[in-house]
Design an enzyme around this catalytic site. Sequence first.
Site, PDB file in Angstrom:
ATOM      1  CG  ASN A   1      75.127  75.509  29.134  1.00 36.56           C
ATOM      2  OD1 ASN A   1      74.137  74.855  29.449  1.00 36.56           O
ATOM      3  ND2 ASN A   1      76.237  74.961  28.677  1.00 36.56           N
TER       4      ASN A   1
ATOM      5  CG  MET B   1      87.164  77.814  29.372  1.00 36.41           C
ATOM      6  SD  MET B   1      86.590  76.134  29.682  1.00 36.41           S
ATOM      7  CE  MET B   1      88.077  75.229  29.309  1.00 36.41           C
ATOM      8  CE  LYS B   2      92.207  82.813  32.930  1.00 37.66           C
ATOM      9  NZ  LYS B   2      92.108  82.231  31.616  1.00 37.66           N
TER      10      LYS B   2
ATOM     11  CG  HIS C   1      82.170  68.918  34.631  1.00 41.79           C
ATOM     12  ND1 HIS C   1      83.309  69.590  34.251  1.00 41.79           N
ATOM     13  CD2 HIS C   1      82.440  67.602  34.497  1.00 41.79           C
ATOM     14  CE1 HIS C   1      84.237  68.707  33.910  1.00 41.79           C
ATOM     15  NE2 HIS C   1      83.732  67.493  34.051  1.00 41.79           N
TER      16      HIS C   1
HETATM   17  C1  GRF Z   1      79.623  73.152  28.179  1.00 46.58           C
HETATM   18  O1  GRF Z   1      79.763  71.862  27.702  1.00 46.58           O
HETATM   19  C2  GRF Z   1      79.882  73.204  29.652  1.00 46.58           C
HETATM   20  O2  GRF Z   1      79.421  72.065  30.337  1.00 46.58           O
HETATM   21  C3  GRF Z   1      81.380  73.249  29.703  1.00 46.58           C
HETATM   22  O3  GRF Z   1      81.730  74.109  28.636  1.00 46.58           O
HETATM   23  C4  GRF Z   1      80.722  74.076  27.637  1.00 46.58           C
HETATM   24  C5  GRF Z   1      80.258  75.479  27.441  1.00 46.58           C
HETATM   25  O4  GRF Z   1      79.412  75.638  26.359  1.00 46.58           O
HETATM   26  N1  GRF Z   1      81.854  73.652  30.998  1.00 46.58           N
HETATM   27  P1  GRF Z   1      78.648  77.003  26.128  1.00 46.58           P
HETATM   28  O5  GRF Z   1      79.665  78.142  26.173  1.00 46.58           O
HETATM   29  O6  GRF Z   1      77.591  77.149  27.175  1.00 46.58           O
HETATM   30  O7  GRF Z   1      78.060  76.863  24.754  1.00 46.58           O
END
Ligand code: GRF
Length: 194
Positions: free
Chosen positions: A22, A95-96, A114
Amino acid sequence: MKKLNGSNLVKTAVFISGSGTNLNSLIKFSYTHKSPIKIKYVISDNINANGLNIAKKFNIKNKFYDFKKNKNVEKKILGELKKNNIKFICLAGFMKILSKNFIYKFKGQIINIHPSLLPQYKGLNTHNRVIKNKEKNSGCTVHFVNSRLDSGKIILQKKVKILKKDTPKSLSRKILKEEHILYPKAILKIFSSL
Ligand code: GRF
C-alpha cells in the site's frame, strides 16, 4: 482537515509494519499531478519491514521505532513529525495501536486501510474469519482513525466477491489489489470535499 491552499501539497507520513505494497501504491499516486499529498516520511515499528526498502528506493526519509524497548516512542515520533511539518498520516498495514493522546494530537488527520467491509470484521485475521463464516462478500475500507479500533468514520469501501474456491490467501491477494486502488481514491475524496 486543514484546507489545501494553492499548490501546497499536504506533507504526509505513512506508518507501516510489513510488506508495504500500500505504501508503494501511495508513493506512486503521490507522484501524479492530481495528488493532494506529498509523502515526506515513512515510519515503521518493524526493522525488517520491506516497506522501509521501498521508502529508501524512493529516497523518502524513513525511520524504525522500537515500540517494545522504547517507552517514550510516541513522544519521539510526535516530535519528529512536528519537526518535519507533517500534517497528515496514512496507516498502511501498521500493526501497532496508537494511544488516545497521539490520535488527539492528529485529530481528523489520520486514516487507515482495513481489509474488510467495516464495521464487519474489525481486528486481525479478517480473511480467515470471513472464509470460515462462509461470507459471500468481503472487501476493504479506508476510514478515519479514532480511539476505538477500526471504528472511525468510513471514507470509502470496495466490495469483493468471495468465490467457493477462495482461500484466505487468495482472498487476501484479491483484496490487496483493490486496496491499492481504493487508498488513493479515498485521499482524493477527503481533499476534494474541502
Ligand atoms: C493490508 O491488507 C492492509 O489492509 C492491512 O495490512 C495489509 C498491509 O499490506 N492493514 P501492505 O504492507 O500494504 O502490503
